[in-house]
Design a protein around this motif. Structure first.
Motif, PDB file in Angstrom:
ATOM      1  N   ARG A  13       4.696  18.287   9.356  1.00 31.31           N
ATOM      2  CA  ARG A  13       5.474  17.281   8.625  1.00 31.31           C
ATOM      3  C   ARG A  13       6.939  17.694   8.534  1.00 31.31           C
ATOM      4  NH1 ARG A  13       1.110  18.163   5.185  1.00 31.31           N
ATOM      5  NH2 ARG A  13       2.414  19.027   3.540  1.00 31.31           N
ATOM      6  N   ASP A  14       7.719  16.799   7.922  1.00 26.73           N
ATOM      7  CA  ASP A  14       9.155  17.025   7.726  1.00 26.73           C
ATOM      8  C   ASP A  14       9.845  17.297   9.055  1.00 26.73           C
ATOM      9  OD1 ASP A  14       8.902  16.700   4.933  1.00 26.73           O
ATOM     10  OD2 ASP A  14       8.246  18.781   4.735  1.00 26.73           O
ATOM     11  N   LYS A  15       9.494  16.453  10.028  1.00 31.35           N
ATOM     12  CA  LYS A  15      10.075  16.523  11.365  1.00 31.35           C
ATOM     13  C   LYS A  15      10.591  15.134  11.762  1.00 31.35           C
ATOM     14  CE  LYS A  15       8.492  20.774  12.199  1.00 31.35           C
ATOM     15  NZ  LYS A  15       9.361  21.955  12.458  1.00 31.35           N
ATOM     16  N   TYR A  16      11.582  15.112  12.635  1.00 36.84           N
ATOM     17  CA  TYR A  16      12.038  13.851  13.206  1.00 36.84           C
ATOM     18  C   TYR A  16      11.148  13.502  14.388  1.00 36.84           C
ATOM     19  CZ  TYR A  16      16.266  13.859  10.357  1.00 36.84           C
ATOM     20  OH  TYR A  16      17.144  13.833   9.293  1.00 36.84           O
ATOM     21  N   ARG A  17      10.602  12.276  14.365  1.00 36.48           N
ATOM     22  CA  ARG A  17       9.741  11.794  15.438  1.00 36.48           C
ATOM     23  C   ARG A  17      10.180  10.391  15.846  1.00 36.48           C
ATOM     24  NH1 ARG A  17       7.974  16.644  16.722  1.00 36.48           N
ATOM     25  NH2 ARG A  17       6.538  17.568  15.207  1.00 36.48           N
ATOM     26  N   THR A  18       9.698   9.995  17.008  1.00 35.41           N
ATOM     27  CA  THR A  18       9.946   8.624  17.465  1.00 35.41           C
ATOM     28  C   THR A  18       8.830   7.731  16.938  1.00 35.41           C
ATOM     29  OG1 THR A  18      11.047   9.395  19.466  1.00 35.41           O
ATOM     30  CG2 THR A  18      10.224   7.132  19.470  1.00 35.41           C
ATOM     31  N   ALA A  19       9.210   6.596  16.334  1.00 37.46           N
ATOM     32  CA  ALA A  19       8.243   5.659  15.759  1.00 37.46           C
ATOM     33  C   ALA A  19       8.370   4.303  16.430  1.00 37.46           C
ATOM     34  CB  ALA A  19       8.451   5.519  14.258  1.00 37.46           C
ATOM     35  N   ASP A  20       7.231   3.621  16.556  1.00 35.77           N
ATOM     36  CA  ASP A  20       7.198   2.299  17.176  1.00 35.77           C
ATOM     37  C   ASP A  20       6.229   1.433  16.390  1.00 35.77           C
ATOM     38  OD1 ASP A  20       7.893   0.409  19.161  1.00 35.77           O
ATOM     39  OD2 ASP A  20       5.999   0.795  20.190  1.00 35.77           O
ATOM     40  N   GLY A  21       6.656   0.218  16.001  1.00 34.77           N
ATOM     41  CA  GLY A  21       5.771  -0.679  15.261  1.00 34.77           C
ATOM     42  C   GLY A  21       6.477  -1.264  14.050  1.00 34.77           C
ATOM     43  N   TYR A  22       5.703  -1.593  13.020  1.00 33.77           N
ATOM     44  CA  TYR A  22       6.301  -2.198  11.823  1.00 33.77           C
ATOM     45  C   TYR A  22       5.546  -1.754  10.581  1.00 33.77           C
ATOM     46  CZ  TYR A  22       2.353  -5.415  11.436  1.00 33.77           C
ATOM     47  OH  TYR A  22       1.102  -5.938  11.274  1.00 33.77           O
ATOM     48  N   ILE A  23       6.273  -1.811   9.437  1.00 33.61           N
ATOM     49  CA  ILE A  23       5.696  -1.617   8.102  1.00 33.61           C
ATOM     50  C   ILE A  23       6.227  -2.757   7.240  1.00 33.61           C
ATOM     51  CG2 ILE A  23       5.492  -0.097   6.099  1.00 33.61           C
ATOM     52  CD1 ILE A  23       6.183   2.257   7.959  1.00 33.61           C
ATOM     53  N   ASN A  24       5.326  -3.494   6.576  1.00 38.30           N
ATOM     54  CA  ASN A  24       5.716  -4.651   5.766  1.00 38.30           C
ATOM     55  C   ASN A  24       4.843  -4.714   4.515  1.00 38.30           C
ATOM     56  OD1 ASN A  24       7.053  -7.012   5.017  1.00 38.30           O
ATOM     57  ND2 ASN A  24       5.619  -8.321   6.146  1.00 38.30           N
ATOM     58  N   LEU A  25       4.943  -3.670   3.688  1.00 37.37           N
ATOM     59  CA  LEU A  25       4.139  -3.595   2.474  1.00 37.37           C
ATOM     60  C   LEU A  25       4.727  -4.498   1.384  1.00 37.37           C
ATOM     61  CD1 LEU A  25       3.559   0.270   2.234  1.00 37.37           C
ATOM     62  CD2 LEU A  25       2.063  -1.431   3.255  1.00 37.37           C
ATOM     63  N   PRO A  26       3.908  -4.929   0.429  1.00 39.29           N
ATOM     64  CA  PRO A  26       4.428  -5.671  -0.728  1.00 39.29           C
ATOM     65  C   PRO A  26       5.484  -4.848  -1.456  1.00 39.29           C
ATOM     66  CG  PRO A  26       2.040  -5.850  -0.632  1.00 39.29           C
ATOM     67  CD  PRO A  26       2.430  -4.839   0.417  1.00 39.29           C
ATOM     68  N   GLU A  27       6.464  -5.521  -2.017  1.00 42.75           N
ATOM     69  CA  GLU A  27       7.598  -4.835  -2.632  1.00 42.75           C
ATOM     70  C   GLU A  27       7.193  -3.964  -3.811  1.00 42.75           C
ATOM     71  OE1 GLU A  27      10.684  -4.675  -1.586  1.00 42.75           O
ATOM     72  OE2 GLU A  27      10.178  -5.896   0.169  1.00 42.75           O
ATOM     73  N   ASP A  28       6.055  -4.265  -4.442  1.00 42.27           N
ATOM     74  CA  ASP A  28       5.651  -3.479  -5.616  1.00 42.27           C
ATOM     75  C   ASP A  28       4.915  -2.194  -5.235  1.00 42.27           C
ATOM     76  OD1 ASP A  28       3.413  -4.728  -4.638  1.00 42.27           O
ATOM     77  OD2 ASP A  28       2.611  -5.344  -6.588  1.00 42.27           O
ATOM     78  N   GLU A  29       4.704  -1.937  -3.947  1.00 37.82           N
ATOM     79  CA  GLU A  29       4.073  -0.697  -3.518  1.00 37.82           C
ATOM     80  C   GLU A  29       5.143   0.358  -3.224  1.00 37.82           C
ATOM     81  OE1 GLU A  29       1.072  -0.728  -0.558  1.00 37.82           O
ATOM     82  OE2 GLU A  29       0.133  -2.587  -1.269  1.00 37.82           O
ATOM     83  N   LEU A  30       4.855   1.600  -3.604  1.00 28.38           N
ATOM     84  CA  LEU A  30       5.832   2.679  -3.434  1.00 28.38           C
ATOM     85  C   LEU A  30       6.230   2.861  -1.977  1.00 28.38           C
ATOM     86  CD1 LEU A  30       4.326   5.335  -5.891  1.00 28.38           C
ATOM     87  CD2 LEU A  30       6.333   3.891  -6.251  1.00 28.38           C
ATOM     88  N   GLY A  31       5.281   2.676  -1.076  1.00 26.65           N
ATOM     89  CA  GLY A  31       5.564   2.883   0.335  1.00 26.65           C
ATOM     90  C   GLY A  31       6.431   1.816   0.964  1.00 26.65           C
ATOM     91  N   SER A  32       6.775   0.783   0.210  1.00 24.19           N
ATOM     92  CA  SER A  32       7.590  -0.307   0.769  1.00 24.19           C
ATOM     93  C   SER A  32       9.002   0.156   1.114  1.00 24.19           C
ATOM     94  CB  SER A  32       7.651  -1.479  -0.216  1.00 24.19           C
ATOM     95  OG  SER A  32       8.286  -1.096  -1.428  1.00 24.19           O
ATOM     96  N   THR A  33       9.401   1.333   0.613  1.00 25.13           N
ATOM     97  CA  THR A  33      10.729   1.848   0.973  1.00 25.13           C
ATOM     98  C   THR A  33      10.828   2.126   2.471  1.00 25.13           C
ATOM     99  OG1 THR A  33       9.990   4.098   0.451  1.00 25.13           O
ATOM    100  CG2 THR A  33      11.107   2.877  -1.302  1.00 25.13           C
ATOM    101  N   TYR A  34       9.670   2.202   3.148  1.00 29.28           N
ATOM    102  CA  TYR A  34       9.657   2.438   4.593  1.00 29.28           C
ATOM    103  C   TYR A  34       9.496   1.147   5.386  1.00 29.28           C
ATOM    104  CZ  TYR A  34       9.090   7.302   3.231  1.00 29.28           C
ATOM    105  OH  TYR A  34       9.290   8.549   2.684  1.00 29.28           O
TER     106      TYR A  34
END
Length: 285
Positions: free
Chosen positions: A119-140
């Motif tokens: 963890r705590d590494k820079y990686r290449t990401a492909d795809g999408y994240i679209n969580l509801p705004e009230d979820e903590l992970g929505s910052t991503y």
């Protein structure tokens, strides 16, 4: 005709011991044949893994972390390897087998490896994240088109640490090479070489924290594996052995549970390599 009794006695005793010596010399050693023998072993291992693309899928996201790297989680020389209450903490190997002929055996085994994604590494990401705004992970939230992403511990923790369990069957060959080293009494010490092919399923207990969701940490059949190995076996006094083994293979995990929501899954495939030292016994019932 007068018979010399003493002479006849000497000849008779000589013939008796000559015959007994010939029979003793011709008696096969216990180690001269393996057919019908069972063996059992317990081992420790160190593991290496190739890079892999890990895809995470759920109701509100579908993204891939590319070229993720991982390491094992060694315990070192420790009493936990033989402590029944803590035996799943180290990286271990169990194998039980049967010789169907002098040179061939079948076995069942469980390789308890550990896989920790770095963890705590820079990686290449492909795809999408679209969580509801009230979820903590929505910052991503966002669309990732082969973009550089810092994979922090808050975003993702991904480990098969209890463990990366490879449950397999194996078919192997076994050859005595003691004569190469001038060893004649193999019932005292014997050197063998073994090579095998295996296949089985992956039954990990995956420790994952994804997008700050509640984790799922239960055993789950997640895929399959194929393996090949080569080993050097040292047998002492017919029944006890130490075996050094190199084992590699391919793992395809297409159904990894990640959170308490059954819709959330992950998939990955990678190569692995183990270095193993095993202790065991071989016997007939």
């Amino acid at each position: 005709m007068t018979i010399n009794f003493n002479r006849a006695l000497i000849i008779g005793v000589t013939l008796f011991y000559s015959t007994l010596g010939a029979q003793t010399q011709e008696s096969p050693k216990y180690t001269s044949s393996n057919k019908g023998k069972f063996f059992i072993s317990w081992a420790g291992n160190r593991d290496s893994y190739s890079k892999s693309d890990i895809r995470f899928k759920g109701k509100d996201y579908d993204f891939t972390i590319k070229d993720a790297t991982a390491k094992d989680k060694p315990k070192g020389w420790h009493v936990d390897y033989i402590n029944p209450t803590r035996i799943t903490i180290p990286q271990t190997n169990f194998k039980l087998g049967y010789f169907i002929s002098n040179h061939y055996m079948v076995s069942f085994g469980v390789d308890h490896m550990k896989y920790v994604m770095n963890r705590d590494k820079y990686r290449t990401a492909d795809g999408y994240i679209n969580l509801p705004e009230d979820e903590l992970g929505s910052t991503y939230n966002g669309v990732y088109d082969n973009e550089t992403l810092f994979v922090s511990s808050d975003l993702l923790k991904f480990e098969h640490t209890n463990g990366l369990n490879y449950v397999y069957t194996e078919f192997a060959r076994y050859d005595d090479i003691s004569s190469i080293f001038g060893i004649k009494n193999t019932d005292t010490f014997q050197i063998n070489i073994t090579e095998g092919l295996g296949a089985g399923v992956l039954y990990p207990k995956t420790n994952t924290t994804l997008l700050q969701k509640e984790r799922y940490d239960e055993f789950h059949v997640s895929g399959y594996g194929l393996s090949a190995n080569v080993g050097l076996n040292f047998t002492f006094y017919k029944h006890f052995f130490v075996q050094l083994e190199a084992k590699g293979g391919y793992i395809d995990m297409n159904d990894i549970r990640t959170t308490n929501d059954s819709a959330d899954r992950a998939e990955q495939h990678f190569l692995f390599f183990q270095r193993i030292i095993a202790f065991g016994g071989i016997f007939r019932i």
